[in-house]
Design an enzyme around this catalytic site. Structure first.
Site, PDB file in Angstrom:
ATOM      1  N   ALA A 144      39.517  86.759  89.647  1.00  0.00           N
ATOM      2  CA  ALA A 144      40.892  86.652  90.118  1.00  0.00           C
ATOM      3  C   ALA A 144      41.212  87.931  90.881  1.00  0.00           C
ATOM      4  O   ALA A 144      40.583  88.975  90.661  1.00  0.00           O
ATOM      5  CB  ALA A 144      41.819  86.491  88.924  1.00  0.00           C
ATOM      6  N   GLY A 188      37.319  85.283  86.885  1.00  0.00           N
ATOM      7  CA  GLY A 188      37.795  83.980  87.351  1.00  0.00           C
ATOM      8  C   GLY A 188      36.746  83.228  88.164  1.00  0.00           C
ATOM      9  O   GLY A 188      36.772  81.999  88.214  1.00  0.00           O
ATOM     10  N   GLU A 219      34.679  81.594  85.648  1.00  0.00           N
ATOM     11  CA  GLU A 219      35.517  80.549  85.033  1.00  0.00           C
ATOM     12  C   GLU A 219      35.675  79.345  85.969  1.00  0.00           C
ATOM     13  O   GLU A 219      35.643  78.194  85.531  1.00  0.00           O
ATOM     14  CB  GLU A 219      36.881  81.154  84.665  1.00  0.00           C
ATOM     15  CG  GLU A 219      36.748  82.159  83.526  1.00  0.00           C
ATOM     16  CD  GLU A 219      37.983  83.040  83.337  1.00  0.00           C
ATOM     17  OE1 GLU A 219      38.422  83.674  84.324  1.00  0.00           O
ATOM     18  OE2 GLU A 219      38.513  83.099  82.226  1.00  0.00           O
ATOM     19  N   GLU A 273      36.470  91.208  82.286  1.00  0.00           N
ATOM     20  CA  GLU A 273      37.905  91.524  82.180  1.00  0.00           C
ATOM     21  C   GLU A 273      38.161  92.696  81.249  1.00  0.00           C
ATOM     22  O   GLU A 273      39.110  93.454  81.418  1.00  0.00           O
ATOM     23  CB  GLU A 273      38.682  90.293  81.687  1.00  0.00           C
ATOM     24  CG  GLU A 273      38.784  89.167  82.703  1.00  0.00           C
ATOM     25  CD  GLU A 273      37.600  88.203  82.671  1.00  0.00           C
ATOM     26  OE1 GLU A 273      36.566  88.508  82.030  1.00  0.00           O
ATOM     27  OE2 GLU A 273      37.715  87.126  83.294  1.00  0.00           O
TER      28      GLU A 273
HETATM   29  C1  LIG Z   1      40.960  85.308  85.758  1.00  0.00           C
HETATM   30  C2  LIG Z   1      40.875  86.404  84.729  1.00  0.00           C
HETATM   31  C3  LIG Z   1      42.095  86.408  83.881  1.00  0.00           C
HETATM   32  O1  LIG Z   1      39.822  86.078  83.873  1.00  0.00           O
HETATM   33  C4  LIG Z   1      40.814  87.769  85.293  1.00  0.00           C
HETATM   34  C5  LIG Z   1      39.812  88.178  86.325  1.00  0.00           C
HETATM   35  O2  LIG Z   1      39.092  87.461  86.948  1.00  0.00           O
HETATM   36  S1  LIG Z   1      39.875  89.849  86.537  1.00  0.00           S
HETATM   37  C6  LIG Z   1      38.625  90.145  87.740  1.00  0.00           C
HETATM   38  C7  LIG Z   1      37.274  90.159  87.146  1.00  0.00           C
HETATM   39  N1  LIG Z   1      36.323  90.639  88.147  1.00  0.00           N
HETATM   40  C8  LIG Z   1      35.960  91.902  88.230  1.00  0.00           C
HETATM   41  O3  LIG Z   1      36.383  92.751  87.477  1.00  0.00           O
HETATM   42  C9  LIG Z   1      34.990  92.229  89.329  1.00  0.00           C
HETATM   43  C10 LIG Z   1      35.634  93.189  90.306  1.00  0.00           C
HETATM   44  N2  LIG Z   1      34.713  93.558  91.382  1.00  0.00           N
HETATM   45  C11 LIG Z   1      33.690  94.409  91.178  1.00  0.00           C
HETATM   46  O4  LIG Z   1      33.417  94.883  90.110  1.00  0.00           O
HETATM   47  C12 LIG Z   1      32.881  94.745  92.378  1.00  0.00           C
HETATM   48  O5  LIG Z   1      33.620  94.379  93.530  1.00  0.00           O
HETATM   49  C13 LIG Z   1      31.512  94.016  92.441  1.00  0.00           C
HETATM   50  C14 LIG Z   1      30.587  94.584  91.320  1.00  0.00           C
HETATM   51  C15 LIG Z   1      31.644  92.531  92.274  1.00  0.00           C
HETATM   52  C16 LIG Z   1      30.835  94.296  93.824  1.00  0.00           C
HETATM   53  O6  LIG Z   1      30.822  95.683  94.060  1.00  0.00           O
HETATM   54  P1  LIG Z   1      30.555  96.220  95.546  1.00  0.00           P
HETATM   55  O7  LIG Z   1      29.395  95.541  96.143  1.00  0.00           O
HETATM   56  O8  LIG Z   1      30.512  97.715  95.443  1.00  0.00           O
HETATM   57  O9  LIG Z   1      31.824  95.741  96.404  1.00  0.00           O
HETATM   58  P2  LIG Z   1      33.301  96.377  96.357  1.00  0.00           P
HETATM   59  O10 LIG Z   1      33.382  97.452  97.379  1.00  0.00           O
HETATM   60  O11 LIG Z   1      33.712  96.707  94.981  1.00  0.00           O
HETATM   61  O12 LIG Z   1      34.181  95.102  96.817  1.00  0.00           O
HETATM   62  C17 LIG Z   1      34.323  94.744  98.189  1.00  0.00           C
HETATM   63  C18 LIG Z   1      35.798  94.456  98.405  1.00  0.00           C
HETATM   64  O13 LIG Z   1      36.192  93.362  97.588  1.00  0.00           O
HETATM   65  C19 LIG Z   1      37.296  93.735  96.780  1.00  0.00           C
HETATM   66  N3  LIG Z   1      37.228  93.032  95.499  1.00  0.00           N
HETATM   67  C20 LIG Z   1      36.146  92.775  94.727  1.00  0.00           C
HETATM   68  N4  LIG Z   1      36.482  92.110  93.644  1.00  0.00           N
HETATM   69  C21 LIG Z   1      37.808  91.934  93.703  1.00  0.00           C
HETATM   70  C22 LIG Z   1      38.741  91.299  92.837  1.00  0.00           C
HETATM   71  N5  LIG Z   1      38.385  90.686  91.711  1.00  0.00           N
HETATM   72  N6  LIG Z   1      40.035  91.318  93.209  1.00  0.00           N
HETATM   73  C23 LIG Z   1      40.437  91.900  94.345  1.00  0.00           C
HETATM   74  N7  LIG Z   1      39.594  92.492  95.207  1.00  0.00           N
HETATM   75  C24 LIG Z   1      38.304  92.514  94.883  1.00  0.00           C
HETATM   76  C25 LIG Z   1      37.144  95.232  96.602  1.00  0.00           C
HETATM   77  O14 LIG Z   1      38.359  95.831  96.228  1.00  0.00           O
HETATM   78  C26 LIG Z   1      36.693  95.631  98.009  1.00  0.00           C
HETATM   79  O15 LIG Z   1      37.766  95.628  98.899  1.00  0.00           O
HETATM   80  P3  LIG Z   1      38.455  97.015  99.375  1.00  0.00           P
HETATM   81  O16 LIG Z   1      39.120  97.577  98.177  1.00  0.00           O
HETATM   82  O17 LIG Z   1      37.330  97.855  99.879  1.00  0.00           O
HETATM   83  O18 LIG Z   1      39.454  96.597 100.421  1.00  0.00           O
END
Ligand SMILES: CC(C)(O)CC(=O)SCCNC(=O)CCNC(=O)[C@H](O)C(C)(C)COP(=O)(O)OP(=O)(O)OC[C@H]1O[C@@H](n2cnc3c(N)ncnc32)[C@H](O)[C@@H]1OP(=O)(O)O
Length: 257
Positions: free
Chosen positions: A65, A108, A111, A131
């Site tokens: 998400a 998400g 999920e 999460e």
């Molecule tokens: C539905 C629920 C309630 O269960 C809640 C959720 O889903 S909470 C979200 C769970 N997901 C995460 O915690 C994963 C978050 N992302 C990461 O850890 C990393 O992005 C990665 C390991 C998947 C990939 O890392 P990397 O290759 O280094 O790419 P990044 O530079 O981190 O990401 C590129 C770009 O995408 C944006 N991004 C990634 N994931 C999300 C996200 N879940 N929400 C919003 N944006 C996301 C990240 O911020 C980068 O953008 P910029 O900040 O550079 O503009």
């Protein structure tokens, strides 16, 4: 409808939806949900479509998400808005949906893949419920569906440590139905969806309903439900066609009737 966060196409009798927020690794926000529901509803109403494939990019099916959308929300925002309840509509889709997952399917994203009817994974796929690393917990069904897929021990491991599971482990654990080389995952899912779309749609939907019922009821009720559906299939012209085609040693020509 003009879509901005997804791509929507048809491939023969299959509807193909591709999550398309490359700059956010296909993070799922309210707009994605609205567009996804509209696309799925369109395919549900389209009599030429028999199955749906949902995919993302090579790097990410969906990285969860949208954290930026959630970050500043309050408890009251979440509670009164019943955040994430909209995804339940996706799970009520009657036509089969196959998730073709490459790269990250986290939070998400994992999920959403589990809301589909089955998952075909690329060998690059990584599944996780991270999460806990954000100070929260799964909110789109992860603690419930993942546990049913992989059992308590692995689900606890993933939810409590936030670790990712690779495609091979996901296949061993029963989270995904098969693993294919990266680059072939969408084609493989389209092939499976095309096969399904060639069967009788009422029988496809009843098969889906029966398997899903097994998650919601007792064995005795589930068996009764299955038997009732099975009996009802003898009202279908397609039952006659399927069995006659077998006896006559020819391919069945189903009419969805
Ligand atoms: C539905 C629920 C309630 O269960 C809640 C959720 O889903 S909470 C979200 C769970 N997901 C995460 O915690 C994963 C978050 N992302 C990461 O850890 C990393 O992005 C990665 C390991 C998947 C990939 O890392 P990397 O290759 O280094 O790419 P990044 O530079 O981190 O990401 C590129 C770009 O995408 C944006 N991004 C990634 N994931 C999300 C996200 N879940 N929400 C919003 N944006 C996301 C990240 O911020 C980068 O953008 P910029 O900040 O550079 O503009």
């Amino acid at each position: 409808m003009a879509y901005e966060t997804i791509l929507v196409e048809t491939r023969g009798k299959v509807g193909l939806i591709t999550l398309n927020r490359p700059n956010a690794l296909n993070a799922l926000n309210s707009q994605v949900l609205a567009e996804l529901l509209a696309a799925v509803e369109g395919f549900e109403k389209d009599g030429t479509i028999g199955a749906i494939v949902l995919t993302g990019s090579e790097k990410a099916f969906a990285a969860g998400a949208d954290i930026k959308e959630m970050q500043s929300q309050s408890y009251v925002d979440m509670y009164l808005g019943d955040f994430f309840s909209g995804w339940e509509a996706f799970t009520r889709t009657r036509k089969p949906i196959i998730a073709a997952v490459a790269g990250y399917a986290l939070g998400g994203g994992c999920e959403l893949a589990m809301m589909c009817d089955f998952i075909i994974a690329a060998d690059t796929a990584k599944f996780g419920q991270p999460e806990i690393t954000l100070g929260v917990m799964p909110g789109m069904g992860g603690s419930q569906r993942l546990t049913r897929f992989v059992g308590k021990s692995k689900a606890m491991d993933m939810c409590l440590t936030g670790r990712m599971m690779d495609a091979a482990e996901a296949e061993r654990a029963g989270l995904v139905s098969r693993v294919v080389p990266a680059g072939e995952v969408v084609e493989e899912a389209l092939k499976a969806a095309t096969k399904i779309a060639g069967f009788s749609l009422p029988s496809v939907i009843m098969n889906k309903e029966a398997v899903n019922r097994s998650y919601e009821t007792t064995l005795a009720e589930g068996l009764r439900f299955e038997r009732r559906l099975f009996h009802s299939m003898f009202a279908l012209e397609d039952q006659k066609e399927g069995m006659t085609a077998f006896v006559e040693k020819r391919a069945a020509n189903f009419q969805n009737r």
